[in-house]
Write a protein that holds these residues in place. Structure first.
Motif, PDB file in Angstrom:
ATOM      1  N   CYS A  77      -7.284   6.034 -17.158  1.00 14.98           N
ATOM      2  CA  CYS A  77      -7.786   5.998 -15.781  1.00 14.98           C
ATOM      3  C   CYS A  77      -8.829   4.900 -15.597  1.00 14.98           C
ATOM      4  O   CYS A  77      -8.913   4.295 -14.527  1.00 14.98           O
ATOM      5  CB  CYS A  77      -8.369   7.356 -15.395  1.00 14.98           C
ATOM      6  SG  CYS A  77      -7.114   8.634 -15.125  1.00 14.98           S
ATOM      7  N   TYR A 115     -13.641   5.781 -11.978  1.00 13.92           N
ATOM      8  CA  TYR A 115     -12.354   6.466 -12.078  1.00 13.92           C
ATOM      9  C   TYR A 115     -12.295   7.328 -13.331  1.00 13.92           C
ATOM     10  O   TYR A 115     -11.673   8.394 -13.334  1.00 13.92           O
ATOM     11  CB  TYR A 115     -11.226   5.421 -12.077  1.00 13.92           C
ATOM     12  CG  TYR A 115     -11.281   4.526 -10.867  1.00 13.92           C
ATOM     13  CD1 TYR A 115     -10.605   4.865  -9.694  1.00 13.92           C
ATOM     14  CD2 TYR A 115     -12.044   3.361 -10.874  1.00 13.92           C
ATOM     15  CE1 TYR A 115     -10.682   4.053  -8.567  1.00 13.92           C
ATOM     16  CE2 TYR A 115     -12.116   2.541  -9.753  1.00 13.92           C
ATOM     17  CZ  TYR A 115     -11.436   2.903  -8.608  1.00 13.92           C
ATOM     18  OH  TYR A 115     -11.526   2.105  -7.492  1.00 13.92           O
ATOM     19  N   VAL A 118     -13.846  10.635 -12.548  1.00 11.59           N
ATOM     20  CA  VAL A 118     -12.934  11.531 -11.830  1.00 11.59           C
ATOM     21  C   VAL A 118     -11.956  12.175 -12.811  1.00 11.59           C
ATOM     22  O   VAL A 118     -11.697  13.381 -12.759  1.00 11.59           O
ATOM     23  CB  VAL A 118     -12.166  10.761 -10.735  1.00 11.59           C
ATOM     24  CG1 VAL A 118     -11.127  11.664 -10.069  1.00 11.59           C
ATOM     25  CG2 VAL A 118     -13.133  10.219  -9.684  1.00 11.59           C
ATOM     26  N   VAL A 122     -11.371  16.247 -13.827  1.00 11.92           N
ATOM     27  CA  VAL A 122     -10.086  16.960 -13.815  1.00 11.92           C
ATOM     28  C   VAL A 122      -9.802  17.581 -15.175  1.00 11.92           C
ATOM     29  O   VAL A 122      -9.376  18.742 -15.273  1.00 11.92           O
ATOM     30  CB  VAL A 122      -8.949  16.007 -13.401  1.00 11.92           C
ATOM     31  CG1 VAL A 122      -7.591  16.698 -13.528  1.00 11.92           C
ATOM     32  CG2 VAL A 122      -9.146  15.526 -11.963  1.00 11.92           C
ATOM     33  N   PHE A 195      -5.996  19.096  -3.653  1.00 13.60           N
ATOM     34  CA  PHE A 195      -6.126  17.643  -3.512  1.00 13.60           C
ATOM     35  C   PHE A 195      -7.061  17.303  -2.345  1.00 13.60           C
ATOM     36  O   PHE A 195      -7.902  16.415  -2.447  1.00 13.60           O
ATOM     37  CB  PHE A 195      -4.761  17.003  -3.271  1.00 13.60           C
ATOM     38  CG  PHE A 195      -3.846  16.997  -4.469  1.00 13.60           C
ATOM     39  CD1 PHE A 195      -4.313  17.324  -5.732  1.00 13.60           C
ATOM     40  CD2 PHE A 195      -2.516  16.649  -4.338  1.00 13.60           C
ATOM     41  CE1 PHE A 195      -3.479  17.322  -6.837  1.00 13.60           C
ATOM     42  CE2 PHE A 195      -1.668  16.633  -5.427  1.00 13.60           C
ATOM     43  CZ  PHE A 195      -2.146  16.971  -6.686  1.00 13.60           C
ATOM     44  N   ILE A 198     -10.761  18.226  -3.277  1.00 21.63           N
ATOM     45  CA  ILE A 198     -11.323  17.258  -4.226  1.00 21.63           C
ATOM     46  C   ILE A 198     -11.556  15.923  -3.521  1.00 21.63           C
ATOM     47  O   ILE A 198     -12.576  15.267  -3.735  1.00 21.63           O
ATOM     48  CB  ILE A 198     -10.391  17.082  -5.438  1.00 21.63           C
ATOM     49  CG1 ILE A 198     -10.337  18.372  -6.255  1.00 21.63           C
ATOM     50  CG2 ILE A 198     -10.885  15.939  -6.329  1.00 21.63           C
ATOM     51  CD1 ILE A 198      -9.323  18.340  -7.383  1.00 21.63           C
ATOM     52  N   GLY A 199     -10.600  15.528  -2.666  1.00 20.10           N
ATOM     53  CA  GLY A 199     -10.751  14.287  -1.927  1.00 20.10           C
ATOM     54  C   GLY A 199     -12.000  14.280  -1.065  1.00 20.10           C
ATOM     55  O   GLY A 199     -12.712  13.271  -0.977  1.00 20.10           O
ATOM     56  N   LEU A 202     -15.026  13.853  -3.285  1.00 21.76           N
ATOM     57  CA  LEU A 202     -15.094  12.481  -3.779  1.00 21.76           C
ATOM     58  C   LEU A 202     -15.623  11.542  -2.695  1.00 21.76           C
ATOM     59  O   LEU A 202     -16.352  10.591  -2.986  1.00 21.76           O
ATOM     60  CB  LEU A 202     -13.706  12.021  -4.256  1.00 21.76           C
ATOM     61  CG  LEU A 202     -13.234  12.615  -5.577  1.00 21.76           C
ATOM     62  CD1 LEU A 202     -11.798  12.203  -5.862  1.00 21.76           C
ATOM     63  CD2 LEU A 202     -14.140  12.173  -6.720  1.00 21.76           C
ATOM     64  N   TRP A 235      -8.876   9.271  -0.819  1.00 26.16           N
ATOM     65  CA  TRP A 235      -9.183   9.964  -2.067  1.00 26.16           C
ATOM     66  C   TRP A 235      -8.277  11.177  -2.278  1.00 26.16           C
ATOM     67  O   TRP A 235      -7.882  11.474  -3.409  1.00 26.16           O
ATOM     68  CB  TRP A 235     -10.644  10.395  -2.093  1.00 26.16           C
ATOM     69  CG  TRP A 235     -11.599   9.320  -2.512  1.00 26.16           C
ATOM     70  CD1 TRP A 235     -12.571   8.731  -1.763  1.00 26.16           C
ATOM     71  CD2 TRP A 235     -11.670   8.707  -3.806  1.00 26.16           C
ATOM     72  NE1 TRP A 235     -13.239   7.789  -2.500  1.00 26.16           N
ATOM     73  CE2 TRP A 235     -12.718   7.758  -3.763  1.00 26.16           C
ATOM     74  CE3 TRP A 235     -10.946   8.874  -4.993  1.00 26.16           C
ATOM     75  CZ2 TRP A 235     -13.054   6.972  -4.860  1.00 26.16           C
ATOM     76  CZ3 TRP A 235     -11.286   8.102  -6.088  1.00 26.16           C
ATOM     77  CH2 TRP A 235     -12.327   7.167  -6.021  1.00 26.16           C
ATOM     78  N   ILE A 239      -6.221  11.143  -5.790  1.00 30.20           N
ATOM     79  CA  ILE A 239      -6.474  12.120  -6.848  1.00 30.20           C
ATOM     80  C   ILE A 239      -5.175  12.593  -7.482  1.00 30.20           C
ATOM     81  O   ILE A 239      -5.151  13.034  -8.640  1.00 30.20           O
ATOM     82  CB  ILE A 239      -7.280  13.330  -6.298  1.00 30.20           C
ATOM     83  CG1 ILE A 239      -7.771  14.219  -7.458  1.00 30.20           C
ATOM     84  CG2 ILE A 239      -6.459  14.143  -5.321  1.00 30.20           C
ATOM     85  CD1 ILE A 239      -8.708  13.534  -8.405  1.00 30.20           C
ATOM     86  N   SER A 240      -4.060  12.461  -6.749  1.00 30.91           N
ATOM     87  CA  SER A 240      -2.770  12.881  -7.298  1.00 30.91           C
ATOM     88  C   SER A 240      -2.393  12.056  -8.519  1.00 30.91           C
ATOM     89  O   SER A 240      -1.715  12.555  -9.428  1.00 30.91           O
ATOM     90  CB  SER A 240      -1.671  12.772  -6.230  1.00 30.91           C
ATOM     91  OG  SER A 240      -1.453  11.415  -5.856  1.00 30.91           O
ATOM     92  N   THR A 242      -4.495  10.811 -10.841  1.00 36.52           N
ATOM     93  CA  THR A 242      -5.231  11.390 -11.969  1.00 36.52           C
ATOM     94  C   THR A 242      -4.636  12.729 -12.380  1.00 36.52           C
ATOM     95  O   THR A 242      -4.507  13.030 -13.576  1.00 36.52           O
ATOM     96  CB  THR A 242      -6.711  11.579 -11.595  1.00 36.52           C
ATOM     97  OG1 THR A 242      -7.249  10.328 -11.173  1.00 36.52           O
ATOM     98  CG2 THR A 242      -7.503  12.105 -12.774  1.00 36.52           C
TER      99      THR A 242
END
Length: 284
Positions: A77, A115, A118, A122, A195, A198-199, A202, A235, A239-240, A242
């Motif tokens: 990442c 990144y 992040v 996860v 998602f 989390i977005g 972020l 975001w 995030i998908s 990651t």
């Protein structure tokens, strides 16, 4: 009253687990913030943050915050993030206005740690919350996540397919849900909703990072202003990428454990599925 106190205890447990998941990201952001108020040093601030990020990574590994496989995901990442940064900075989406020795094409090498942080979140959440998934379509989700990542590059030259990809992501994850543990209870929520949540956080973290001088958007060069709300949606999609990388590694780990302990695999899997099916359906 018992239910109220029970709910409060669960909320506190959830908050503590989230704090543990965010430990690396918070420490990284805190270090960037501190670097901005340090007196003038012979070392450029971006270079100093890079050294800090490397040391922080070593400490996190030493403390057992992540496994060797998790470190691999985080490193990937980091590289993916640097590639992303090189294109975006070149196109003027944002910039790193300060000078540094460890700067390539306008991007300081520490940029990849954003990144990596992040990915670290996860990976930690996967273990601490004991994440399990039902209805997850790995291949379809991977294809859409890959298209999402590529679209963040290609939309500079081709029509932006962001909304189409958001619809595609909703379609491929429509039946997917994530089960997670807080204390002694199991909960469940739609994967797509995770998602989005989390977005959002972020996006909040991005506001804090730009305020601390981690990087600057064009509208922030004359003084800090909030990050555009549209970045929240970006975001939630990004995030998908990651998630897919982490899911692939975690799935491989489970297969390796199953091959090493074949006698217990069926019973363990059945227990895990039964536990998820019997857990209360709740969202956070």
């Amino acid at each position: 009253m018992r239910k109220i106190f029970g709910a409060i205890r669960q909320l506190i447990s959830f908050t503590v687990l989230q704090a543990r998941c965010c430990a690396f990201a918070v420490a990284l952001l805190g270090g960037i913030g501190v670097s901005r108020v340090l007196p003038h040093l012979p070392v450029a601030r971006y270079d100093l943050v890079l050294v800090y990020g490397v040391l922080l990574t070593l400490v996190a590994r030493r403390l057992g915050w992540e496994s060797g496989r998790d470190t691999m995901v985080i490193a990937v990442c980091h590289v993916i993030g640097l590639l992303f940064e090189l294109v975006k900075v070149h196109m003027g989406s944002w910039s790193y206005p300060e000078d540094a020795v460890t700067k390539i094409a306008g991007v300081p090498l520490y940029g990849g740690f954003m990144y990596a942080a992040v990915a670290g979140y996860v990976c930690r959440a996967w273990d601490l919350f004991q994440l399990r998934f039902t209805g997850y379509r790995a291949t379809a989700t991977t294809v859409v996540a890959t298209a999402v990542y590529l679209n963040f590059f290609t939309h500079h030259w081709l029509p932006d397919a962001r909304w189409l990809l958001a619809a595609a992501m909703l379609a491929v994850t429509a039946r997917a849900s994530v089960g997670f543990t807080v204390g002694v209870r199991r909960y469940r929520m739609p994967l797509a909703l995770s998602f989005v949540l989390i977005g959002f956080f972020l996006w909040v973290a991005e506001n804090a990072a730009t305020y601390a001088g981690a990087w600057s958007y064009p509208h922030q060069l004359g003084g800090w202003q909030p990050v555009a709300l549209g970045k929240f949606g970006a975001w939630a999609l990004l995030i998908s990428v990651t998630f897919v990388l982490t899911e692939r590694v975690k799935s491989a780990d489970r297969r390796m454990v199953s091959e090493e302990r074949p006698d217990n695999t069926a019973a363990t899997a059945a227990t895990a599925v039964d536990s998820d099916l019997r857990c209360p359906s709740k969202s956070s």
